[in-house]
Each structure stands twice: as C-alpha cells, then as structure tokens.
Design an enzyme around this catalytic site. Structure first.
Site, mmCIF file in Angstrom:
data_model
loop_
_atom_site.group_PDB
_atom_site.id
_atom_site.type_symbol
_atom_site.label_atom_id
_atom_site.label_comp_id
_atom_site.label_asym_id
_atom_site.label_seq_id
_atom_site.Cartn_x
_atom_site.Cartn_y
_atom_site.Cartn_z
ATOM 1 N N LYS A 156 -25.652 30.325 17.315
ATOM 2 C CA LYS A 156 -26.102 31.113 16.155
ATOM 3 C C LYS A 156 -27.559 31.545 16.322
ATOM 4 O O LYS A 156 -27.924 32.674 15.993
ATOM 5 C CB LYS A 156 -25.943 30.293 14.867
ATOM 6 C CG LYS A 156 -24.493 29.954 14.551
ATOM 7 C CD LYS A 156 -24.364 28.878 13.470
ATOM 8 C CE LYS A 156 -22.955 28.288 13.491
ATOM 9 N NZ LYS A 156 -22.838 27.025 12.739
ATOM 10 N N HIS A 187 -13.780 16.603 20.901
ATOM 11 C CA HIS A 187 -15.112 17.107 20.534
ATOM 12 C C HIS A 187 -16.247 16.162 20.915
ATOM 13 O O HIS A 187 -17.403 16.469 20.621
ATOM 14 C CB HIS A 187 -15.215 17.325 19.025
ATOM 15 C CG HIS A 187 -14.378 18.440 18.511
ATOM 16 N ND1 HIS A 187 -14.829 19.739 18.433
ATOM 17 C CD2 HIS A 187 -13.119 18.458 18.049
ATOM 18 C CE1 HIS A 187 -13.889 20.501 17.928
ATOM 19 N NE2 HIS A 187 -12.830 19.751 17.685
ATOM 20 N N THR A 196 -22.934 24.441 18.356
ATOM 21 C CA THR A 196 -22.572 25.789 17.911
ATOM 22 C C THR A 196 -23.796 26.418 17.222
ATOM 23 O O THR A 196 -23.949 27.634 17.234
ATOM 24 C CB THR A 196 -21.384 25.766 16.933
ATOM 25 O OG1 THR A 196 -21.581 24.705 15.995
ATOM 26 C CG2 THR A 196 -20.076 25.556 17.663
ATOM 27 N N LYS A 231 -29.539 20.045 12.401
ATOM 28 C CA LYS A 231 -28.267 19.433 12.806
ATOM 29 C C LYS A 231 -28.272 18.020 12.240
ATOM 30 O O LYS A 231 -29.287 17.571 11.704
ATOM 31 C CB LYS A 231 -28.145 19.402 14.327
ATOM 32 C CG LYS A 231 -29.394 18.890 15.055
ATOM 33 C CD LYS A 231 -29.294 19.022 16.558
ATOM 34 C CE LYS A 231 -29.585 20.381 17.140
ATOM 35 N NZ LYS A 231 -28.470 21.045 17.750
ATOM 36 N N ARG A 232 -27.138 17.314 12.364
ATOM 37 C CA ARG A 232 -27.150 15.920 11.925
ATOM 38 C C ARG A 232 -28.233 15.145 12.674
ATOM 39 O O ARG A 232 -28.564 15.465 13.819
ATOM 40 C CB ARG A 232 -25.772 15.293 12.177
ATOM 41 C CG ARG A 232 -24.727 15.719 11.180
ATOM 42 C CD ARG A 232 -25.138 15.378 9.757
ATOM 43 N NE ARG A 232 -24.902 13.973 9.504
ATOM 44 C CZ ARG A 232 -23.812 13.488 8.898
ATOM 45 N NH1 ARG A 232 -22.867 14.315 8.458
ATOM 46 N NH2 ARG A 232 -23.665 12.200 8.710
ATOM 47 N N LYS A 267 -29.292 13.482 19.668
ATOM 48 C CA LYS A 267 -29.796 14.845 19.450
ATOM 49 C C LYS A 267 -31.323 14.898 19.560
ATOM 50 O O LYS A 267 -31.912 15.958 19.615
ATOM 51 C CB LYS A 267 -29.329 15.366 18.095
ATOM 52 C CG LYS A 267 -27.793 15.529 18.015
ATOM 53 C CD LYS A 267 -27.358 16.045 16.659
ATOM 54 C CE LYS A 267 -25.858 16.025 16.442
ATOM 55 N NZ LYS A 267 -25.149 17.173 17.036
#
Ligand code: CJB
Length: 799
Positions: free
Chosen positions: A647, A356, A643, A535-536, A541
């Site tokens: 969504k 992952h 992911t 998200k985290r 990110k």
C-alpha cells in the site's frame, strides 16, 4: 406517482431515496435528523443500488452452473463500507450533492461510520481485499466468517501504557447486512458417537444455532456483487421458561448467554496461538455452518456427491478453519455413505489451504484430550485421515497427531488440493522448513500466490489527489487494470507531473498534520519526512529497532544541534495483543520516548514522534497517502509477506526494508535504486542467531546502539520508574532472537542515506513516483486471478 427504477443512479434519485429511507426506514423527521441518521439513510440508499447487481450475479452463477469459490476466514477486517461502496458504484458526486441538499457535511457523515474490525491485522485485511477483487473480477464466490459482536479491542493510552476497551460496532444499527433467519443450522459439540448399521453417528451433547447475516460486496463499477456471509450464534432454546417461572431468572437466561458467547469476541491474538476451548468452538462453529451451507447449495443443484470438487472450491484462510477436512469427510462418509478413502480424497480435492506464517508459536495445535471431548467424531476421523495418509505415503515420518497434540498445519496440508504461501520467499520457506517433508511427499502441491491489495480502497478512495493525477496522466481504466500504472513512467521526469505528484503528497501531509494536531495535540512540520511504521506490535516486526534508532537520532541531534538535520516525523501505529507483555512494553517505550522528544526545544522542527492510539483500517487510509517513507523492517525470514508494504509503495512511499516477505518482490519491481535496503538476509539471520554472543558483540561494536540502550536502561524516558525498561534491555543483551542489535548499524546507515536523498526533493520525488508506477503488480486482482487459475480452476463470469 411515477416511480423511477430503484437502480436509478442519478443524483436526484439518490437524494430522494436518502430522504425516503430517513423517514420511512428510520422514522426520522429531517428537521431533527442527526449525522448518524443521515449516514444510515444514505447507506440504505446506496445499498439499494447494490441489490440489483447482487441478484443478477447470484442468478448468473446458478444459471450457468458455475463452479463457486468459498473463502473461509476467521477474520474479515473490512473497515468502513459506505465510502467503498460509493467509490465502487461511481456515486461520489451524487452522494456529495445529496448530502449538500440535506444540509449535512459529507465527510462528517462518512466519518461517523464505525470501523468494522472483525480481524486482527494482515490476514483479515487480505481477506477483505480478496472480497473486493472477487467481485471486481466477476468470480462467483462467497466469504464465510463470524459476526463478532465485539471486533478488535479499542486501544487507548494511559500514561503511555496500552489500555484495552471493548469495541462495540453493533451497538448502532448496521446498515449493510441482511439477517437470514431462514438460513440457520444447528451446530453440535461434545457428546458421543455410536455405531448404527455400520455407520458412525455423532450425537452431540450440546448445540447452538448458527444464523446467517449477509453483506453484499460490490465490485468496481458495480458490475458484480458477491456475498460475505457471517454467522452469529444463537441458543437452540431461547429461554428456559420453567426456570423463570420458579424465580431462577439468571438460569433462565443462561442458554442464550452461553450460545452468544461463541460469536461475542474476536480473539485479539495475532500470530500467537491461544489454546482455549472457546477458540476451538468458534473455529468449528463457523466452519461447520459454512460447510453445511455449501453442501446444501451444492445438493440443490447437483445430485452426485462425488463431483463436489468440480463445482466447489473451498479456501481455508490459514489453519483456523482446518477442521473443515474432517467435517467434510464426516458428511461424505457418515451421512452420504461414500467409502472412507473416497470421502477423504473427495474432500481433499475440494479444499485448499493458505499458510500465512511459519512462526512456531503461531502454528495451531490442539490437545487430543480437548478434541476428544469437544469433537469426538472429528478426532476419530483425524486419526483415520492420518492412517490414510500414512498408508498412501509409507515413507513419511511426521504424523498429524504427535505427543497428544493435533497439528492443524499438518492436517490442513494433508487435506488440501493446493497449499499456498503468500510471497515468493515465504513459499520457499514453506517448502524447505516447516512443511519440507510434506512438500517432498507431494511435489506440486505447494505453490506461491503473492498477496495483493485492492487499489479501489488503497488508492482511489484513500488518495483522491494522487488518483486524479493518475487519471489526468494516463486516463481511466487503471483502477481495475493496475499494471497500467507503468504508463506513468515516461512522465516521471516531466516537470509538470513531478510537481503535481509532489503537491498531491504535500496536501495529504498537511491534512494528516491537522488531524494529528486535533487527535494528539502534536504540531508537525509538513516539510519533515513522514516516516511511518503501522502494523501490529510484535518483536519480529521490530518496532523496538525503530524506536532505538529514534533515540539515537535524538542523541545525535542533541550532540550537534547546529548541524543541518533532515527533519523527521516518526509515526507509529499499532496494537499489542493484550497478553503479550514485551509488545506492551514496546508500546509504552514509544510513548515515553515521544513524551521526551516532543518537548525537547532542540528537536523543534527536526524530530518528533507521533503515536496516535487505536490504529485501524480507517487510520491506515489516512496515514498511508501521507507517508514519505515506509518502514518494513522485520527480521528476515519472519514476515510471511506484508501487505502494508504494498500500500505504501503504491501511494508513493519508498520502503526502508529488509529482504523479507514481499519486500523482496517490491524491491525487484520498483528497482533497487528506489528502495532502502539494509540488514541480514534470511540465511545470514539464521546463522547469526546460532552464533554465541552475537548481541553482546553487536552492541560493543556500535557506540550508538550502546548509548541508546543505556538511555532506556537508565530511565532517561521513564524517570518516574527508571527500571521500567530493564526487561527490554535484557532481551536485547541476552538473547536478541530477532537480531535488533545485529541489524541496528545497517539500519542507521540506511536511514541516513534516506536523509541525504530527501534533502533533494526532485530525487526523492522520482523515487516516490517510480514506486507508484511500478507497483501495479501488487493489485489483489492479480492475486485473485492467480488463485482462480492455479488453485480453484474457476472462470470469471462475464456479466
Ligand atoms: N498474518 O495477520 C496475520 N495473522 C496470522 O495469524 C498469521 C499471519 C499475516 O498475514 C498476512 C497476509 O498473508 C501477511 O502479509 C503477514 O506477513 C502475516 O504476518
């Protein structure tokens, strides 16, 4: 009295069972029952309706001697279960009526359920989506994990700073599980290995008991149910009475406390490796218990241990359960007497590994010393597995054990039948970077299975407005056949459809607006573009880039307040790992920026920042349906898949994104015109990172970025502590490994393109609708079908 069958799905039976459970399972008089009591009673009434398909599925798997799938994961981020079960069973109206009859508010009842956060983020949520799809598809499967007493910490903000509090979802009765005292295994640690009749025998120095807790997971329309089996740690000896009797009360309770520690907390790390003994203990604890359980079930049915791979497929969700390799070899070789090579090959053919992440800090490794100490037999077997691998592949240069460290990725790879990446781009990187040598040695072993999300939770349950419109337009059946969403395409330009699509989004935005008002006291403009990044919090990110763009926009609006700005609501959600300093500074910065922007009268109706604390699955279910724009802005090459991105697209929010992870596939499918692309590609990012002075140059070339960084460094957002963000400033100027500066201008321009289009509601609505209509491929049903076909070689059972 006539007793209707338990699976009576009528509303009256559900209402009757809810009343019955309230009184007889919880001992509550309806006159004094609180929301919680009613919620637990309804949960049991719904659970009753799962038990029958659950038994039926288990019997069918046994009767047909079907191959079974076992999904081993340290994390299952399942969230709330009641609504999900109601939706899958099609009992929405019945449950609502039962609540009305009892005089309780159905929504309040649903909202009372704690959010089971037995995971950190994407990896754990993927495991939960997979459980839903495995049951929906009728694949005989079982999830195995840890029953953490405390899930992911609860996040609060204190003067903008993240504060963590213990989460306690098990403080109240948990309605969904069945405790299985009979399904217990003793799991050893430490000790010695001795040789006996030519076999190695491990004599652990310490042991705990792993006890099973089963949660049935019902699939769409209740046709099939699998089990999520979570292990709780118990002491082998409950209580030391001898010590108690001499007055040493603390010592008497010590065995219990020590054992329970193993399943007490979820490690709050996400993509960073925490080299702690307890973590390794947790990994071995749940892996060993699961493997024992799997072997027990196999040997109940079959006798030839060599045929294990024909009846059992085990999936390792990342390297956390990678000790499964040596554990299975230990059982096959030491306990069942298979020759070593045959034991290793049999184990390998049974195991598969999903990678992952390729972030170096996230690749698990354990010191040899710790391994010898905690798992002496396994460490020796890891050496033997490594020799076996070297013997079979004389050209190899990498070994599993390197400079006193065991590389779990290498171990998992060597012991896997298939290794899969989680998006097309990520799988290419698996083959060409970290696992390049192994890929050359084992062509065909690495395959891609792009992630997916369950449409039941992430569309049907969380977005009833849009779901109803879809059903009105294309009929039912799309919920378990999501590619049928493409049938929406011919309707996208129908005025009626476009209007209804926009109305559904607007209703969700208004609902979110009132929640934000209640939760954080922010009044929002429902006509503003709801621009969401959830998200985290992590440097890769790039929430930092988003907040710098927010600052820049604030500065631009202040400079030209008369201009007709496209109104924006910037929404952030996410937790920082407690030990990740930079991430916590970013959290603080977002809050500090919000506290300046949100009180600036020039921003009214134009720009606001919302950062509701304690982002979790439940909050995602609220935010995603109300989003206009989805922020997927990681540095190219760093986000394995994502992911959340799927969504948002499914719920009609176009992506603002880089060519990273599954964004690439989203853009291919929804069309380049319906995606806001910006930023460097993976190759360009690699090259830029090697270019000396890249950050300085990017800052110098961008007056906007210069001004935004200057503002945080000057203390514009932290007047009480002007130096607060000097550290972040230094990261941006000196290293900028994640290329925030290099991508900033391109990001700004893409945002302004989005502003332009948003001003034309018809054009924006079209983009949004194309996103929904073309996202059907991202159903986790498609992903699981891929695993069944390409990795597990199992068939669904038609029940
Ligand atoms: N991921 O959530 C985690 N935790 C990890 O330790 C490593 C990776 C994420 O897994 C998701 C599911 O595959 C991916 O979508 C995401 O990109 C990745 O960061």
């Amino acid at each position: 009295m006539d007793q209707a069958p338990i699976t009576d799905m009528t509303g009256s039976a559900l209402a009757r069972d809810m009343q019955r459970h309230l009184q007889f399972s919880f001992g509550k008089d309806p006159a004094h029952a609180q929301v919680r009591d009613w919620r637990l009673a309804l949960s049991l009434a719904v659970r009753d309706r799962i038990v029958e398909p659950w038994f039926k599925a288990t019997r069918a798997a046994y009767a047909g001697h079907h191959k079974r799938v076992y999904y081993l994961s340290m994390e299952f981020l399942i969230g709330r279960l009641l609504e999900d079960a109601i939706v899958n069973l099609g009992l929405g109206d019945e449950a609502m009526a039962a609540c009305a009859e009892a005089g309780v508010d159905f929504d309040a009842l649903l909202a009372d359920e704690p959010d089971a956060a037995l995971g950190n983020g994407g990896l754990g949520r993927l495991a939960a989506c997979f459980l839903d799809s495995l049951s929906t598809l009728g694949c005989p499967a079982m999830g195995y994990g840890i029953r953490y007493e405390h899930g992911l910490f609860r996040q609060t903000f204190h003067h903008g700073h993240q504060v963590e509090q213990a989460e306690a979802w098990l403080q109240q009765p948990h309605a969904w599980e069945f405790e299985r005292a009979e399904a217990s295994f003793e799991i050893g640690f430490y000790g010695d290995v001795r040789e006996e009749d030519g076999r190695s025998v491990w004599e652990p120095g310490d042991a705990v008991v792993a006890r099973a807790y089963d949660t049935p997971i019902i699939g769409w329309q209740g046709r099939w149910a699998n089990t999520l089996r979570l292990w709780g740690a118990k002491p082998t000896k409950l209580f030391d009475l001898a010590r108690f009797n001499v007055g040493d009360f603390n010592a008497a309770a010590e065995p219990e406390a020590q054992a329970r520690t193993i399943s007490r907390v979820l490690y709050p790390d996400d993509t960073t490796d925490q080299g702690r003994e307890l973590r390794l203990k947790q990994e071995y604890f749940f892996t060993a218990a699961s493997i024992r359980d799997i072997m027990r079930r196999y040997l109940d049915e079959y006798s030839d241990i060599r045929k294990l791979p024909t009846k059992v497929a085990i999936q390792l969700n990342d390297t956390h359960p990678a000790i499964a390799g040596p554990e299975l070899v230990r059982i096959l070789h030491d306990e069942h007497g298979l020759p070593f090579d045959e034991a290793a090959e049999t184990a390998r053919l049974t195991l598969n590994y999903t990678n992952h992440t390729l972030l170096p800090e996230a690749l698990e490794s354990w010191s040899e010393g710790l391994m010898w100490h905690l798992l002496p037999r396994h460490m020796r077997l890891i050496e033997q597995i490594d020799d076996w691998h070297a013997r079979n592949h004389p050209r190899r240069t990498r070994s599993t054990i390197d400079h006193g460290v065991v590389r779990m990725g290498d171990l998992a790879f060597a012991m896997a039948n298939k290794v899969n990446g989680v998006s097309a781009l990520h799988t290419d990187l698996v083959k060409t970077t970290v696992f390049a040598e192994q890929h050359k040695l084992h062509p065909g072993r690495v395959i891609n299975q792009t992630n997916g999300v369950t449409p039941r939770r992430w569309l049907v349950a969380c977005n009833p407005g849009l779901s109803n419109l879809i059903t009105d337009t294309i009929g039912t059946g799309w919920e378990a056949d999501l590619e049928r969403l493409s049938e929406l395409e011919p309707h996208i330009d129908d005025a009626g459809f476009a209007e209804a699509f926009a109305a559904a989004k607007r209703a969700n935005k208004i609902e979110l607006g009132s929640w934000l008002k209640e939760e954080i006291g922010l009044t929002v403009n429902p006509d503003a573009m709801f621009d969401v990044q959830i998200k985290r919090i992590h440097e890769y990110k790039r929430q930092l880039m988003n907040v710098l763009e927010t600052i820049s926009l604030w500065q631009a609006i202040r400079e030209e307040p008369e201009k007709d700005w496209t109104p924006r609501l910037k929404i952030f959600g996410g937790k920082a790992a407690p030990g990740y300093r930079t991430a916590k500074e970013i959290v603080h910065l977002i809050n500090d920026v919000a506290s300046v922007v949100n009180v600036d009268p020039l921003m009214r109706g134009r720009l606001a920042v919302a950062y509701p604390p304690n982002y979790n699955v439940t909050m995602a279910e609220r935010l995603i349906p109300a989003a206009d724009l989805s922020e997927q802005i990681s540095t190219a090459g760093k986000e394995a898949s994502g992911t959340g991105n799927m969504k948002f697209a499914l719920n009609g929010a176009p992506t603002m994104g880089t060519l990273d992870g599954a964004n690439v596939e989203i853009r291919d499918l929804v069309g380049a015109d319906n995606f806001f692309l910006f930023g460097l590609t993976t190759d360009e990012a690699e090259e830029r990172r090697e270019t000396p002075g890249h950050a300085t140059r990017a800052i110098a070339a961008s007056p906007r970025l210069t001004a935004a960084i200057a503002a945080i460094e000057k203390g514009t957002f932290s007047p009480d502590d002007p130096a607060r963000y000097h550290g972040l400033g230094r990261i941006l100027r000196d290293s900028d490994y994640f290329l925030v500066c290099s991508d900033f201008d391109s990001y700004w321009q893409a945002q302004r393109r989005a502003d332009e289009i948003y001003r034309d509601p018809a054009a924006w609505g079209r983009m949004a609708a194309f996103n929904t209509a073309r996202s059907g491929w991202f159903s986790s049903d498609r992903t699981i079908r891929g695993y069944m076909r390409d990795i597990w070689d199992v068939e669904a059972i038609d029940s």
